[in-house]
Scaffold this motif. Sequence first.
Motif, mmCIF file in Angstrom:
data_model
loop_
_atom_site.group_PDB
_atom_site.id
_atom_site.type_symbol
_atom_site.label_atom_id
_atom_site.label_comp_id
_atom_site.label_asym_id
_atom_site.label_seq_id
_atom_site.Cartn_x
_atom_site.Cartn_y
_atom_site.Cartn_z
ATOM 1 N N ALA A 1 -89.947 103.509 -21.983
ATOM 2 C CA ALA A 1 -90.774 104.165 -20.976
ATOM 3 C C ALA A 1 -91.890 103.247 -20.489
ATOM 4 O O ALA A 1 -92.452 103.459 -19.419
ATOM 5 N N SER A 2 -92.234 102.226 -21.274
ATOM 6 C CA SER A 2 -93.288 101.294 -20.879
ATOM 7 C C SER A 2 -92.777 99.857 -20.949
ATOM 8 O O SER A 2 -91.729 99.582 -21.531
ATOM 9 N N ARG A 3 -93.505 98.952 -20.366
ATOM 10 C CA ARG A 3 -93.111 97.541 -20.329
ATOM 11 C C ARG A 3 -93.094 96.959 -21.742
ATOM 12 O O ARG A 3 -93.995 97.184 -22.530
ATOM 13 N N VAL A 4 -92.075 96.182 -22.044
ATOM 14 C CA VAL A 4 -91.944 95.503 -23.330
ATOM 15 C C VAL A 4 -92.176 94.011 -23.091
ATOM 16 O O VAL A 4 -91.546 93.402 -22.223
ATOM 17 N N TYR A 5 -93.101 93.426 -23.858
ATOM 18 C CA TYR A 5 -93.483 92.027 -23.691
ATOM 19 C C TYR A 5 -92.810 91.169 -24.750
ATOM 20 O O TYR A 5 -92.676 91.581 -25.898
ATOM 21 N N ASP A 6 -92.439 89.958 -24.362
ATOM 22 C CA ASP A 6 -91.874 88.970 -25.271
ATOM 23 C C ASP A 6 -93.042 88.172 -25.868
ATOM 24 O O ASP A 6 -93.795 87.517 -25.140
ATOM 25 N N THR A 7 -93.188 88.232 -27.182
ATOM 26 C CA THR A 7 -94.312 87.605 -27.863
ATOM 27 C C THR A 7 -94.390 86.100 -27.584
ATOM 28 O O THR A 7 -95.458 85.585 -27.245
ATOM 29 N N ASP A 8 -93.263 85.395 -27.705
ATOM 30 C CA ASP A 8 -93.261 83.948 -27.487
ATOM 31 C C ASP A 8 -93.640 83.606 -26.039
ATOM 32 O O ASP A 8 -94.353 82.635 -25.797
ATOM 33 N N TYR A 9 -93.159 84.390 -25.089
ATOM 34 C CA TYR A 9 -93.472 84.133 -23.685
ATOM 35 C C TYR A 9 -94.981 84.283 -23.428
ATOM 36 O O TYR A 9 -95.589 83.448 -22.772
ATOM 37 N N ILE A 10 -95.563 85.351 -23.975
ATOM 38 C CA ILE A 10 -97.006 85.578 -23.794
ATOM 39 C C ILE A 10 -97.798 84.429 -24.416
ATOM 40 O O ILE A 10 -98.723 83.900 -23.798
ATOM 41 N N LEU A 11 -97.446 84.034 -25.614
ATOM 42 C CA LEU A 11 -98.171 82.942 -26.293
ATOM 43 C C LEU A 11 -98.047 81.620 -25.543
ATOM 44 O O LEU A 11 -98.969 80.807 -25.544
ATOM 45 N N ALA A 12 -96.904 81.392 -24.891
ATOM 46 C CA ALA A 12 -96.699 80.145 -24.152
ATOM 47 C C ALA A 12 -97.384 80.155 -22.782
ATOM 48 O O ALA A 12 -97.761 79.102 -22.274
ATOM 49 N N HIS A 13 -97.548 81.334 -22.175
ATOM 50 C CA HIS A 13 -98.018 81.389 -20.799
ATOM 51 C C HIS A 13 -99.394 82.016 -20.563
ATOM 52 O O HIS A 13 -99.972 81.813 -19.501
ATOM 53 N N GLY B 1 -94.117 89.323 -37.592
ATOM 54 C CA GLY B 1 -92.673 89.171 -37.463
ATOM 55 C C GLY B 1 -92.037 90.014 -36.375
ATOM 56 O O GLY B 1 -90.830 90.254 -36.406
ATOM 57 N N TYR B 2 -92.823 90.438 -35.387
ATOM 58 C CA TYR B 2 -92.290 91.235 -34.278
ATOM 59 C C TYR B 2 -92.220 90.363 -33.018
ATOM 60 O O TYR B 2 -93.241 89.971 -32.482
ATOM 61 N N PRO B 3 -90.999 90.067 -32.533
ATOM 62 C CA PRO B 3 -90.875 89.224 -31.343
ATOM 63 C C PRO B 3 -91.163 89.951 -30.024
ATOM 64 O O PRO B 3 -91.284 89.311 -28.982
ATOM 65 N N TYR B 4 -91.276 91.270 -30.066
ATOM 66 C CA TYR B 4 -91.566 92.056 -28.865
ATOM 67 C C TYR B 4 -92.650 93.082 -29.165
ATOM 68 O O TYR B 4 -92.819 93.503 -30.311
ATOM 69 N N PHE B 5 -93.361 93.492 -28.121
ATOM 70 C CA PHE B 5 -94.371 94.539 -28.299
ATOM 71 C C PHE B 5 -94.591 95.288 -26.996
ATOM 72 O O PHE B 5 -94.200 94.832 -25.916
ATOM 73 N N THR B 6 -95.214 96.437 -27.118
ATOM 74 C CA THR B 6 -95.592 97.234 -25.963
ATOM 75 C C THR B 6 -96.961 97.842 -26.204
ATOM 76 O O THR B 6 -97.387 97.964 -27.355
ATOM 77 N N PHE B 7 -97.646 98.182 -25.132
ATOM 78 C CA PHE B 7 -98.895 98.936 -25.229
ATOM 79 C C PHE B 7 -98.542 100.414 -25.139
ATOM 80 O O PHE B 7 -98.006 100.858 -24.132
ATOM 81 N N GLU C 1 -103.487 100.365 -27.914
ATOM 82 C CA GLU C 1 -102.659 100.550 -29.102
ATOM 83 C C GLU C 1 -101.381 99.773 -28.843
ATOM 84 O O GLU C 1 -100.750 99.926 -27.799
ATOM 85 N N VAL C 2 -101.033 98.920 -29.800
ATOM 86 C CA VAL C 2 -99.899 98.012 -29.669
ATOM 87 C C VAL C 2 -98.848 98.383 -30.704
ATOM 88 O O VAL C 2 -99.180 98.633 -31.866
#
Length: 152
Positions: free
Chosen positions: A135-147, A78-84, A123-124
């Motif tokens: 401080a680090s890049r934040v990724y959009d979960t839906d965008y990553i899954l689509a692309h 249920g997290y729409p965003y993530f970072t390493f 570590e995510v």
Amino acid sequence: MKSIRNACVCAGLALMLAACATPYDTEKNFWSFGEGFETVQIAPDGWQISFVGNTNTDRALARKYVMRKSAELCQQAGYPYFTFTSEQTDRDSVGQFGVGVDGSHDLLWGSSAINKETSVVVEVTGFTSKPEASASRVYDTDYILAHVKVTD
């Protein structure tokens, strides 16, 4: 004659499998020879993901696999965003060594070619909303899954 044909078929299949990169859906276990994914949840919103690929799995493909796996885990939780929060990528040389017994019960040993294994450990951390400042890049979960595609 039949046993020679069976041995040739087995050798051919082994060569074909050895020529492929480690598949995305491989889970690390005894039968995968230590290659594939291992995932551990380390916090309610965090995971440690490790991936080990064979000689034909380069760093870019291994990182793409980990990026996709991170997005899948965060979406399921249920997290729409993530970072390493940490990331380490290595390409190590690994020698193989074997011991055996021949027909006269003499002990034989030897080594084979050196293989290279690519490994990625991250570590995510998942986010319920996109942080304003990070401080680090934040990724959009839906965008990553689509692309980010991991199969041909």
